[in-house]
Design an enzyme around this catalytic site. Sequence first.
Site, PDB file in Angstrom:
ATOM      1  N   CYS A  38     -18.253  28.891  51.564  1.00 19.12           N
ATOM      2  CA  CYS A  38     -18.535  28.220  52.821  1.00 19.12           C
ATOM      3  C   CYS A  38     -18.002  26.780  52.820  1.00 19.12           C
ATOM      4  O   CYS A  38     -16.798  26.571  52.733  1.00 19.12           O
ATOM      5  CB  CYS A  38     -20.034  28.300  53.110  1.00 19.12           C
ATOM      6  SG  CYS A  38     -20.467  28.066  54.844  1.00 19.12           S
ATOM      7  N   HIS A  39     -18.870  25.781  52.902  1.00 23.65           N
ATOM      8  CA  HIS A  39     -18.458  24.374  52.899  1.00 23.65           C
ATOM      9  C   HIS A  39     -18.310  23.786  51.494  1.00 23.65           C
ATOM     10  O   HIS A  39     -17.879  22.649  51.335  1.00 23.65           O
ATOM     11  CB  HIS A  39     -19.469  23.524  53.686  1.00 23.65           C
ATOM     12  CG  HIS A  39     -19.410  23.730  55.161  1.00 23.65           C
ATOM     13  ND1 HIS A  39     -19.984  24.826  55.777  1.00 23.65           N
ATOM     14  CD2 HIS A  39     -18.844  23.001  56.150  1.00 23.65           C
ATOM     15  CE1 HIS A  39     -19.776  24.746  57.080  1.00 23.65           C
ATOM     16  NE2 HIS A  39     -19.088  23.653  57.337  1.00 23.65           N
ATOM     17  N   ALA A  40     -18.666  24.542  50.462  1.00 26.09           N
ATOM     18  CA  ALA A  40     -18.616  24.028  49.084  1.00 26.09           C
ATOM     19  C   ALA A  40     -17.244  23.518  48.649  1.00 26.09           C
ATOM     20  O   ALA A  40     -17.182  22.605  47.820  1.00 26.09           O
ATOM     21  CB  ALA A  40     -19.128  25.079  48.107  1.00 26.09           C
TER      22      ALA A  40
END
Length: 177
Positions: A106-108
């Site tokens: 995801c946003h990692a």
Amino acid sequence: MQAAFLVAPEGTEEVELTRPWQAVTDAGGGPTLVSTHAGKVQAFHHLDKADTFPVDLTVDEATAADFDGLVLPGGVANPDALRLDRRAVAFIKSFFDAGRPVAAICHAPWTLIEADVVRGRTLTSWPSLRTDIRNAGGTWVDEQVKICTAGPNTLITSRKPADLEAFCAAFVSEFSH
């Protein structure tokens, strides 16, 4: 298989922590929750508070040598906080320096950009990170899971919670080598 899960004190997307954690446990491995501060971390379900989870080690106590791989759950606030903490960024970079696999969802990948480890790599993420990844020298693809071996270690990335089954299968297989 020993897996480190790095999360900020607040903001990780709960399912992106709990499902991969369960995948490690189901594979007979030992998951360890690592954060920038001791105590508990507050997970979220999108923008709503969810459960809290006890921290096993801080980034100051953990080293890449203790683990077979690193999992970076997403959520918007989680990687945004981690990329501002030099100790967390150094912890992430240490896995690349040691040649150990890293899995990010995801946003990692924001944290990977901050650690300057995406240049020359192909990865996926939540679509809003596409330009950030390209600007950092990476190649962004829209795939359920991307396994990139072009570098010192294997990098496994996925886009979103709907990709968790493929994400977990890919990183558990890689961490088990």
